[in-house]
Enzyme design. Structure first.
Site, PDB file in Angstrom:
ATOM      1  N   SER A  18       8.475  -6.306   7.836  1.00 11.68           N
ATOM      2  CA  SER A  18       9.707  -6.127   7.067  1.00 11.68           C
ATOM      3  C   SER A  18      10.962  -5.998   7.935  1.00 11.68           C
ATOM      4  O   SER A  18      11.998  -6.585   7.600  1.00 11.68           O
ATOM      5  CB  SER A  18       9.577  -4.915   6.137  1.00 11.68           C
ATOM      6  OG  SER A  18       8.617  -5.192   5.161  1.00 11.68           O
ATOM      7  N   LYS A  67       2.890   3.400  -2.524  1.00  9.37           N
ATOM      8  CA  LYS A  67       3.616   2.762  -3.638  1.00  9.37           C
ATOM      9  C   LYS A  67       3.469   3.532  -4.947  1.00  9.37           C
ATOM     10  O   LYS A  67       4.416   3.637  -5.727  1.00  9.37           O
ATOM     11  CB  LYS A  67       3.139   1.321  -3.827  1.00  9.37           C
ATOM     12  CG  LYS A  67       3.576   0.394  -2.719  1.00  9.37           C
ATOM     13  CD  LYS A  67       3.147  -1.039  -3.015  1.00  9.37           C
ATOM     14  CE  LYS A  67       3.507  -1.958  -1.872  1.00  9.37           C
ATOM     15  NZ  LYS A  67       3.089  -3.342  -2.122  1.00  9.37           N
TER      16      LYS A  67
END
Ligand code: ATR
Length: 276
Positions: A18, A67
């Site tokens: 990322s 998450k």
């Protein structure tokens, strides 16, 4: 530190691509950002988030295993995040409240449709796995009105539970009922990574135009290699999905959508040169 402070939080986090992806986006759009990897200690997600916000955090991504926890702690969330019960992108509002989004589903669909030219409408789709990765993309897959979405998981109960969130739209299939007429087979597990073998019946690929691994590594993934070994089909990894979901997250933070194709190509070209 000046510019926009961004980060990805998870555990493990060392291999996350990322930062590279978001720095390329920022360069393209002339934005000054810093983007770091933050290792979240066990039971330390909330603490990590609080500290990040206090230290001028602008927004952040969340990866596994955080998450679901992120979904639990945000103040509000998008329909996608709600359906997935998982958040991969967090917007920090001016009043300090948190909005959770999930861009994994749209990332997968964009890669399949736009980058790989795969149509989902009226297709038979098999998804392998029933963890967070799969839960994150089911809503978007269904919206494309495929003929059927089946999920198969080693632990059948988990697949049953996930399918029950989408009655009549997603079917949990035990191993003995797997068929040979899927048009598209998507892997959402870490199957075969490390020393493990891909232990799936080959026939699931017999009629498939494409196999797609949501997982990505610099080498071809075990699921990709397994697919190619058994049938002459297009077998893709999840790099495109990774970049597409990141582009969507970037657009949510800055209101500008970066180009994805050049980033996908650049990362491919700097990875294993044997890859095509
Ligand atoms: P993630 O959030 O990344 O999806 P997860 O929630 O731990 O991670 O889910 C991992 C998924 O990979 C599960 O579907 C798991 O199957 P089980 O529910 O049976 O554990 C699947 N998985 C991991 N390793 C596997 C293997 N060697 N063979 C088959 N399935 C595997």
């Amino acid at each position: 530190m000046s510019g926009y402070r961004l980060a990805v939080m998870g555990n493990p986090i060392r291999h996350s691509k990322s930062p590279i992806i978001h720095k390329m986006f920022a360069k393209e759009l002339n934005l000054f950002v810093s983007y770091e990897r933050i290792l979240v200690p066990d039971d330390g997600f909330e603490r990590t988030v609080t500290s990040f916000i206090k230290n001028q955090g602008y927004g952040f991504n969340v990866t596994q295993p955080c998450k679901n926890k992120a979904w639990e702690i945000v103040d509000e969330c998008s329909e996608e995040a709600q359906a997935a019960r998982a958040v991969n992108t967090v917007l920090i509002k001016e009043n300090g409240s948190l909005r959770g989004e999930n861009t994994d589903g749209v990332g997968l669909i964009r890669d399949l449709e736009r980058n790989l030219g795969c149509t989902l409408y009226k297709k038979n789709i098999l998804v392998v796995g029933a963890g967070g990765a799969v839960s994150g993309v089911l809503k978007k897959l269904i919206e494309k009105q495929p003929f059927s979405v089946s999920i198969y998981n080693r632990t059948v109960k988990k697949a049953d539970l996930l399918a029950s969130r989408y009655p009549d739209l997603v079917k949990s299939v035990p191993r003995e009922e797997l068929r040979d007429d899927y048009d598209l087979v998507i892997n959402g597990t870490s199957i075969g990574i490390g020393s493990g073998q891909v232990a799936l019946p080959e026939k699931i690929l017999k009629n498939a135009e494409i196999s797609y691994d949501m997982f990505y590594s610099d080498e071809p993934t075990p699921f990709q290699s397994w697919s190619r070994l058994h049938y002459d089909i297009e077998a893709y990894d999840g790099l495109g999905m990774l970049v597409e979901q990141a582009s969507e997250a970037f657009a949510l933070w800055f209101g500008k959508k970066p180009d994805t194709q050049s980033v996908i190509n650049q990362i491919r070209n700097t990875a294993d040169p044997r890859r095509v």
